[in-house]
Design an enzyme around this catalytic site. Structure first.
Site, PDB file in Angstrom:
ATOM      1  N   HIS A 242       0.790  -1.089  -0.266  1.00 31.73           N
ATOM      2  CA  HIS A 242       0.228  -0.111  -0.232  1.00 31.73           C
ATOM      3  C   HIS A 242       0.478   1.104   0.062  1.00 31.73           C
ATOM      4  O   HIS A 242       0.369   2.323  -0.615  1.00 31.73           O
ATOM      5  CB  HIS A 242      -1.447  -0.140   1.070  1.00 31.73           C
ATOM      6  CG  HIS A 242      -0.717   0.005   2.880  1.00 31.73           C
ATOM      7  ND1 HIS A 242      -0.108  -0.967   3.050  1.00 31.73           N
ATOM      8  CD2 HIS A 242      -0.075   1.420   3.028  1.00 31.73           C
ATOM      9  CE1 HIS A 242       1.015  -0.907   4.589  1.00 31.73           C
ATOM     10  NE2 HIS A 242       0.797   1.067   4.626  1.00 31.73           N
TER      11      HIS A 242
HETATM   12  C1  UD1 Z   1      -2.464   5.430   5.530  1.00 34.96           C
HETATM   13  C2  UD1 Z   1      -1.474   5.977   6.620  1.00 34.96           C
HETATM   14  C3  UD1 Z   1       0.570   4.765   6.291  1.00 34.96           C
HETATM   15  C4  UD1 Z   1      -0.309   4.049   6.672  1.00 34.96           C
HETATM   16  C5  UD1 Z   1      -1.916   3.571   6.066  1.00 34.96           C
HETATM   17  C6  UD1 Z   1      -1.843   2.014   7.276  1.00 34.96           C
HETATM   18  C7  UD1 Z   1      -0.344   8.514   6.406  1.00 34.96           C
HETATM   19  C8  UD1 Z   1       0.532   9.538   5.899  1.00 34.96           C
HETATM   20  N1  UD1 Z   1      -0.932   7.492   5.754  1.00 34.96           N
HETATM   21  O1  UD1 Z   1      -1.858   5.590   4.026  1.00 34.96           O
HETATM   22  O2  UD1 Z   1       1.303   5.403   6.813  1.00 34.96           O
HETATM   23  O3  UD1 Z   1       0.936   2.893   6.534  1.00 34.96           O
HETATM   24  O4  UD1 Z   1      -3.029   4.368   6.182  1.00 34.96           O
HETATM   25  O5  UD1 Z   1      -3.128   1.256   6.289  1.00 34.96           O
HETATM   26  O6  UD1 Z   1      -0.912   8.463   6.956  1.00 34.96           O
HETATM   27  N2  UD1 Z   1      -9.404   4.786   1.356  1.00 34.96           N
HETATM   28  C9  UD1 Z   1      -9.930   4.165   1.275  1.00 34.96           C
HETATM   29  N3  UD1 Z   1     -11.322   3.943   3.343  1.00 34.96           N
HETATM   30  C10 UD1 Z   1     -10.470   3.626   3.858  1.00 34.96           C
HETATM   31  C11 UD1 Z   1      -9.404   4.265   3.576  1.00 34.96           C
HETATM   32  C12 UD1 Z   1      -8.418   4.918   3.163  1.00 34.96           C
HETATM   33  O7  UD1 Z   1     -10.849   4.199   0.294  1.00 34.96           O
HETATM   34  O8  UD1 Z   1     -10.865   2.568   4.704  1.00 34.96           O
HETATM   35  C13 UD1 Z   1      -9.053   5.270   0.010  1.00 34.96           C
HETATM   36  C14 UD1 Z   1      -8.688   6.798   0.047  1.00 34.96           C
HETATM   37  O9  UD1 Z   1      -9.438   6.997  -0.863  1.00 34.96           O
HETATM   38  C15 UD1 Z   1      -8.094   7.631   0.598  1.00 34.96           C
HETATM   39  C16 UD1 Z   1      -6.590   6.360  -0.013  1.00 34.96           C
HETATM   40  O10 UD1 Z   1      -7.160   5.219   0.199  1.00 34.96           O
HETATM   41  O11 UD1 Z   1      -7.375   8.716  -0.319  1.00 34.96           O
HETATM   42  C17 UD1 Z   1      -5.316   6.728   1.087  1.00 34.96           C
HETATM   43  O12 UD1 Z   1      -5.565   6.648   2.465  1.00 34.96           O
HETATM   44  P1  UD1 Z   1      -4.742   7.298   3.493  1.00 34.96           P
HETATM   45  O13 UD1 Z   1      -5.038   7.421   5.538  1.00 34.96           O
HETATM   46  O14 UD1 Z   1      -4.492   9.023   2.852  1.00 34.96           O
HETATM   47  O15 UD1 Z   1      -3.357   6.305   3.608  1.00 34.96           O
HETATM   48  P2  UD1 Z   1      -2.935   5.088   2.945  1.00 34.96           P
HETATM   49  O16 UD1 Z   1      -2.402   4.784   2.205  1.00 34.96           O
HETATM   50  O17 UD1 Z   1      -4.793   4.502   3.782  1.00 34.96           O
HETATM   51  N1  UDP Z   2      -3.489  -6.585   8.719  1.00 34.16           N
HETATM   52  C1  UDP Z   2      -4.928  -6.735   8.925  1.00 34.16           C
HETATM   53  N2  UDP Z   2      -5.523  -7.246   8.001  1.00 34.16           N
HETATM   54  C2  UDP Z   2      -5.199  -6.879   6.715  1.00 34.16           C
HETATM   55  C3  UDP Z   2      -3.782  -6.163   6.217  1.00 34.16           C
HETATM   56  C4  UDP Z   2      -3.196  -5.664   7.856  1.00 34.16           C
HETATM   57  O1  UDP Z   2      -5.136  -7.014   9.740  1.00 34.16           O
HETATM   58  O2  UDP Z   2      -5.561  -7.750   5.707  1.00 34.16           O
HETATM   59  C5  UDP Z   2      -2.521  -5.828  10.124  1.00 34.16           C
HETATM   60  C6  UDP Z   2      -1.465  -6.702  10.512  1.00 34.16           C
HETATM   61  O3  UDP Z   2      -1.890  -7.633  11.084  1.00 34.16           O
HETATM   62  C7  UDP Z   2      -0.599  -5.375  10.724  1.00 34.16           C
HETATM   63  C8  UDP Z   2      -1.633  -3.979  10.551  1.00 34.16           C
HETATM   64  O4  UDP Z   2      -2.436  -4.042   9.671  1.00 34.16           O
HETATM   65  O5  UDP Z   2      -1.097  -5.876  12.250  1.00 34.16           O
HETATM   66  C9  UDP Z   2      -0.477  -3.669   9.532  1.00 34.16           C
HETATM   67  O6  UDP Z   2      -1.264  -1.834   9.094  1.00 34.16           O
HETATM   68  P1  UDP Z   2      -0.764  -1.630   7.403  1.00 34.16           P
HETATM   69  O7  UDP Z   2      -0.118  -2.026   6.783  1.00 34.16           O
HETATM   70  O8  UDP Z   2      -2.067  -1.309   7.417  1.00 34.16           O
HETATM   71  O9  UDP Z   2       0.110  -0.225   8.083  1.00 34.16           O
HETATM   72  P2  UDP Z   2       1.484  -0.239   8.364  1.00 34.16           P
HETATM   73  O10 UDP Z   2       2.227  -0.405   9.152  1.00 34.16           O
HETATM   74  O11 UDP Z   2       2.463  -0.188   7.263  1.00 34.16           O
HETATM   75  O12 UDP Z   2       1.669   1.138   8.690  1.00 34.16           O
END
Ligand code: UD1
Ligand code: UDP
Length: 399
Positions: A242
């Site tokens: 992601h």
């Molecule tokens: C965010 C964090 C990242 C973390 C990740 C965990 C920041 C800058 N990034 O990234 O560090 O590793 O969460 O998963 O805070 N979206 C949905 N549904 C949701 C959430 C997001 O559709 O429930 C989509 C939206 O279009 C949004 C895009 O994903 O614009 C990105 O979401 P955002 O929370 O900004 O960043 P992540 O890529 O999820």
């Molecule tokens: N995770 C989950 N379901 C999924 C993918 C990840 O529960 O389908 C959990 C994973 O075990 C870990 C956390 O989500 O605890 C990691 O989140 P993510 O990779 O989104 O964020 P990051 O750690 O990179 O910020």
């Protein structure tokens, strides 16, 4: 003369060692209770999937230690499978949830600061706790600072030294205005000390993400997702991607598809797709090719117990996640991290993690090592023992 003894510690000083003339105390501080009151109300800010997973034990332990822990969900992640499912599985509920409609990172951070400020003014906590490195973390830190409320940062000090990552900027800015630093690994401690932070404010407590794995171990082991997917033990790989650096670019996603095709020749692949990744696959017209890869099982983002169960039985993991590098190290399952750097170097120095570029041959080589048993084994890092939240709550309760 009468002497009293205070049986607790404060700022690292054991007050029971100080003998105070009681007449002086009564004269100067007629209401002794409030003068010596400790932190009793804290507000914990969470917004994203990994945040929810890192705070599961704090509330429960807060109750036991006389600290009211209130949880504020910023709404940064909002899909059921990125948010509600975790609260349901962990049996906790946010006390406050913000309802924001931001479309850019800047508006997301700005609106979140305003939302947190409103709640914090109403609740008046003695301490705000932020977690990790996401936009909600930075918003919580700024809100605390502007309100003059002390700030604690869980997972402070981590650095990738890659300022193109939004998370690195969030980490640096948050740590700059933190009062109490909770550190998961030695590198975090070193970075903070090198930056001149007062050692008395840094606490090497370990990793609360591991606490959640330990606390829910039974639920994880008894989950049935693997059998319902018809996957044999160690015969499949689990993957997640992601990071914007990989999934926001068409070329990156095309190479990833090639890598998935390579891997699927030998292993089944389970890949829950992050919303960011799904959106981009669609936008670049790659979703059909992706879904058609033989041996690839794609899914919506999974619940915690399901995902953890799949980690436990996988042959190896391929990911660009931060937290999954740590979870695989704890489980001693090989982890191939497709990133040029990591802010969690202990997973490489001590654990089962390797960093790789997005290159087919390098990834194939590591998978061959895993297959023939020559991949490194790894150990569990210091303080990753399931008791970090306990240490944190003890420190907070004694502040
Ligand atoms: C965010 C964090 C990242 C973390 C990740 C965990 C920041 C800058 N990034 O990234 O560090 O590793 O969460 O998963 O805070 N979206 C949905 N549904 C949701 C959430 C997001 O559709 O429930 C989509 C939206 O279009 C949004 C895009 O994903 O614009 C990105 O979401 P955002 O929370 O900004 O960043 P992540 O890529 O999820
Ligand atoms: N995770 C989950 N379901 C999924 C993918 C990840 O529960 O389908 C959990 C994973 O075990 C870990 C956390 O989500 O605890 C990691 O989140 P993510 O990779 O989104 O964020 P990051 O750690 O990179 O910020």
């Amino acid at each position: 003369m009468l002497l009293i003894v205070f049986p607790f510690s404060c700022f690292g000083v054991r007050l029971s060692k100080l003998l105070v003339p009681i007449s002086k105390v009564y004269l100067k501080y007629p209401c002794r209770k409030s003068y010596f009151s400790r932190v009793k109300n804290i507000l914990v800010i969470v917004g994203t999937r990994p945040n929810f997973i890192k705070i599961t034990q704090l509330k429960k332990l807060g109750d036991a230690k006389g600290v009211a822990v209130k949880l504020l969900h910023t709404g940064q992640h909002y899909d059921r499978n990125m948010s509600t499912i975790f609260f349901e599985q962990f049996g906790i509920l946010p006390d406050y949830t913000l309802d924001l409609e931001s479309t850019t990172a800047a508006s997301q951070i700005g609106e979140t600061i305003v939302g947190i400020e409103k709640v914090a003014r109403e609740l008046n906590p003695e301490l705000i706790v932020v977690v990790g490195d996401v936009n909600s973390t930075l918003a919580g830190a700024i809100a605390a600072n502007k309100l003059g409320i002390k700030l604690a940062h869980l997972e402070s000090g981590l650095r990738s030294f890659d300022r193109t990552m939004p998370e690195e900027i969030n980490r640096i800015l948050t740590d700059e205005i933190t009062d109490v630093y909770f550190v998961t690994e030695q590198s975090g401690l070193d970075h903070l000390l090198n930056h001149g932070i007062n050692p008395a404010r840094i606490h090497f407590v370990g990793n609360t993400m591991i606490d959640t794995m330990v606390a829910f171990d039974e639920k994880i082991r008894e989950n049935t997702i693997r059998t319902s997917l018809n996957m044999s033990d160690r015969a499949y790989t689990l993957m997640t991607f992601h990071r914007p650096a990989l999934v926001d670019h068409q070329e990156g996603l095309k190479t990833l598809i090639q890598i998935l095709k390579d891997v699927s020749e030998k292993y089944d692949i389970v890949l829950p797709i992050h919303p960011r990744t799904r959106k981009n696959l669609k936008e670049f017209g790659l979703l059909d090719e992706f879904n058609a890869i033989k041996g690839l099982i794609t899914a919506e983002p999974m619940g915690y117990f399901e995902f953890q169960h799949l980690i436990l039985h996988a042959a190896f993991i391929v990911t660009d996640s931060g937290g999954i590098q740590e979870e695989t190290t704890f489980r001693q399952i090989p982890c191939i991290t497709v990133r040029p750097n990591t802010e969690r170097p202990v997973t490489i120095d001590v654990g089962t993690n390797v960093l790789v570029p997005l290159e087919r041959e390098i990834i194939k080589r590591h998978i061959t090592e895993i297959g023939n048993g020559t991949f490194k084994k790894g150990k569990i890092p210091t303080h990753w023992d399931g008791k970090s939240s306990d240490r944190i709550m003890d420190i907070i309760a004694a502040l």
